[in-house]
Write an enzyme that holds these catalytic residues in place. Structure first.
Site, short mmCIF file in Angstrom:
data_model
loop_
_atom_site.label_atom_id
_atom_site.label_comp_id
_atom_site.label_asym_id
_atom_site.label_seq_id
_atom_site.Cartn_x
_atom_site.Cartn_y
_atom_site.Cartn_z
N GLN A 143 1.47 5.06 9.11
CA GLN A 143 0.54 4.08 8.55
C GLN A 143 -0.63 3.76 9.47
O GLN A 143 -0.47 3.62 10.68
CB GLN A 143 1.30 2.80 8.17
N CYS A 197 0.80 -1.23 0.00
CA CYS A 197 0.00 0.00 0.00
C CYS A 197 0.84 1.29 0.00
O CYS A 197 0.57 2.21 -0.77
CB CYS A 197 -0.96 0.01 1.17
N SER A 233 -5.56 -0.04 9.52
CA SER A 233 -6.15 -0.94 8.51
C SER A 233 -5.10 -1.76 7.77
O SER A 233 -5.39 -2.88 7.35
CB SER A 233 -6.97 -0.13 7.49
N GLY A 234 -3.90 -1.21 7.63
CA GLY A 234 -2.84 -1.94 6.93
C GLY A 234 -2.51 -3.25 7.63
O GLY A 234 -2.03 -4.20 7.02
N ARG A 269 3.62 2.89 12.46
CA ARG A 269 2.16 2.74 12.63
C ARG A 269 1.67 3.85 13.53
O ARG A 269 2.26 4.10 14.60
CB ARG A 269 1.87 1.38 13.26
N HIS A 298 -2.96 5.99 4.98
CA HIS A 298 -1.52 6.06 5.19
C HIS A 298 -1.02 7.43 4.74
O HIS A 298 -1.44 7.95 3.71
CB HIS A 298 -0.79 5.02 4.33
N1 HSE Z 1 1.81 -3.76 5.14
C1 HSE Z 1 0.97 -2.62 5.11
C2 HSE Z 1 0.68 -2.13 6.50
C3 HSE Z 1 -0.32 -2.92 4.46
O1 HSE Z 1 0.91 -2.90 7.44
O2 HSE Z 1 0.22 -1.01 6.67
C4 HSE Z 1 -0.42 -3.07 3.05
O3 HSE Z 1 0.34 -3.28 2.05
#
Ligand code: HSE
Length: 375
Positions: A165, A138, A168-169, A273, A280
Site C-alpha cells: 500500500q 481502498c 497516500s492511504g 505499507r 496500492h
Molecule cells: N487505510 C488505507 C491505507 C487507506 O492506509 O492505505 C484507505 O482506505
C-alpha cells in the site's frame, strides 16, 4: 428539481481529486453546489463553473445550514463525521449523506458503495429508505474491481491477500514525509553516486542503512523509515495480531456484496505499507470453488467492468504494464500474474494495482452522488 449538495472536506487530498473528477465529468451542471469549511468560513469558494454556487464558504458545523442540503458529501474524515452526523440526523434531517471516511461503514443503516460491483444493492437500499452511503476501504474497492467477475459468479471460496500500500492511504502528510525521507537520503549519497564505482556499493549501502536508521530521518508521521524499507502493519490494532486494515478485507467485501453470515467470502491476509506514493498493489492467492480453465477465468475477469485490464502473464508485459508508475492518476485496474498455482487446480494467483485516490477513494463516491441526483 436540481438537488442542493453540500461539500465538506473538498480541499483535502481525496476532496481535491473528487472535485477534479467532477469538473472533468461536468457533474456540477446537474447540482446546486454549496461549499462548507471547518476552518475557513467566509473565505472564497473553489473555482467551479456553476451559476448556483455560494459566494463564500459556509460553516460546516452550522446544523441549520447543513439541514438545507438535499445531499451532504464529506471527505473531511472520521472526526468530522463523528462530531456532526448523529447531531444532524437527530435534528430531523433526512437528506442523503455520502462519506469517504470509514466511521459509518459498520453501521447497519449504511451502505458501502462501489456501483460497478454493487449497483443493484445500492438501488435496493435507496428503495428501502437508506440515506447513508459510504465509500469503501481502498484495498477492498480495488480488489473488488479487479476480481469482480469471480465474485459475481460466486467462484471464490477464499482469498489470502498480501497488499503493497502506498503512502497516500495514510494521508497527505505521510506522502510528504516519504518524499522528505527520499530527499534526506539523496542529499547524503549524491557525491557517492557521482563517483559511481560499483566497488563502492557496499560502503554506500552501509551509509544508507545508517542514515535510514538515524534519528535525523524525518519520521514524525510513519514513526519508522519507509524509504528503503516497508511497514507490515497498517492502521490500528483490531484485535491481537490483526490490524484494522486486515480486518476490513472480509467485513467490507461481504457488506459491499450483500452477503449474509452463512455465505461469507473468506478473506484474510497481511497489509503492508511500501514506499510508493498513490497506488496500492495486491497479490492474491485464491481458492476457487471449482477447477475452471484459466482462459475462462481471464474472460470472466475481463467481462466484469470496463476499467479492469488483463495483463498477459509474461515478463515484458508484467514489468511494463503492471505497476504503480503506469497506473498512478488513471482509473485503470490492471490485473496480471494470473495463473494456476502448482499446489492444486483450484488455486489461482493474481496481482493487481489501482490508484488509491481515484477508485480507492474519490470515484465511488462521485458515482454515488450521480446515482442519487438521478433519483
Ligand atoms: N487505510 C488505507 C491505507 C487507506 O492506509 O492505505 C484507505 O482506505
Amino acid at each position: 428539481m436540481m438537488k442542493s449538495v453540500g461539500f465538506i472536506g473538498w480541499r483535502g487530498m481525496v476532496g481535491s481529486v473528487l472535485l477534479d473528477r467532477m469538473k472533468e465529468e461536468k457533474d456540477f451542471n446537474n447540482i446546486i453546489p454549496i461549499f462548507f469549511s471547518t476552518s475557513q468560513i467566509g473565505s472564497t469558494v473553489p473555482n467551479i463553473n456553476s451559476s448556483f454556487i455560494n459566494k463564500v464558504l459556509y460553516d460546516a458545523f452550522d446544523i441549520s445550514l447543513l439541514q438545507e442540503q438535499d445531499i451532504i458529501l464529506t471527505c473531511q474524515g472520521t472526526n468530522y463525521t463523528k462530531k456532526i452526523y448523529d447531531k444532524l440526523r437527530s435534528s430531523g434531517w433526512e437528506g442523503y449523506w455520502i462519506d469517504s471516511s470509514s466511521y459509518l461503514r459498520t453501521r447497519n443503516d449504511s451502505c458501502i458503495v462501489l456501483d460497478p460491483v454493487n449497483y443493484d444493492l445500492i438501488i435496493n437500499k435507496i428503495n428501502e429508505g437508506f440515506k447513508t452511503f459510504v465509500g469503501g476501504n481502498c484495498t477492498v474497492s480495488l480488489m473488488l474491481l479487479a476480481l469482480g467477475g469471480l465474485f459475481n459468479d460466486k467462484l471464490i471460496e477464499w482469498i489470502s491477500v498480501a497488499t503493497y500500500q502506498a503512502a497516500s492511504g495514510a494521508g497527505s502528510k505521510h506522502m510528504f514525509e516519504l518524499l522528505k525521507q527520499m530527499n534526506f537520503l539523496s542529499k547524503y549519497i549524491d557525491l557517492d553516486l557521482k563517483n559511481d564505482l560499483s566497488s563502492n556499493i557496499l560502503s554506500i549501502d552501509r551509509k544508507v542503512t545508517n542514515l535510514i536508521n538515524s534519528d535525523r530521518l524525518p519520521k514524525n508521521n510513519f514513526k519508522v523509515p519507509l524509504v528503503g524499507s516497508l511497514i507490515p502493519w497498517i492502521d490500528k490494532t483490531f484485535s491481537y495480531g490483526i490490524s484494522k486494515e486486515e480486518w476490513k478485507g472480509q467485513f467490507e467485501t461481504n457488506k459491499i456484496l450483500g452477503m449474509d453470515n452463512e455465505n461469507l467470502f473468506l478473506i484474510d491476509g497481511i497489509c503492508v505499507r511500501i514506499s510508493t506514493l498513490r497506488c496500492h498493489s495486491q497479490y492474491f492467492t485464491i481458492k476457487l470453488k471449482h477447477d475452471i480453465h484459466i482462459n475462462d477465468i481471464i474472460q470472466i475477469i475481463y467481462n466484469h467492468n470496463k476499467w479492469v485490464k488483463i495483463i498477459p502473464n509474461d515478463s515484458e508485459s508484467t514489468i511494463s504494464k503492471l505497476n504503480p508508475s503506469v497506473t498512478s492518476g488513471t482509473l485503470d485496474i490492471p490485473i496480471g500474474r494470473i495463473r494456476k498455482l502448482n499446489i492444486g487446480k483450484k488455486y489461482l494467483s493474481a496481482f493487481t494495482v489501482g490508484d488509491q485516490l481515484l477508485w480507492g477513494a474519490a470515484e465511488p463516491i462521485r458515482r454515488m452522488l450521480n446515482i442519487l441526483i438521478k433519483q
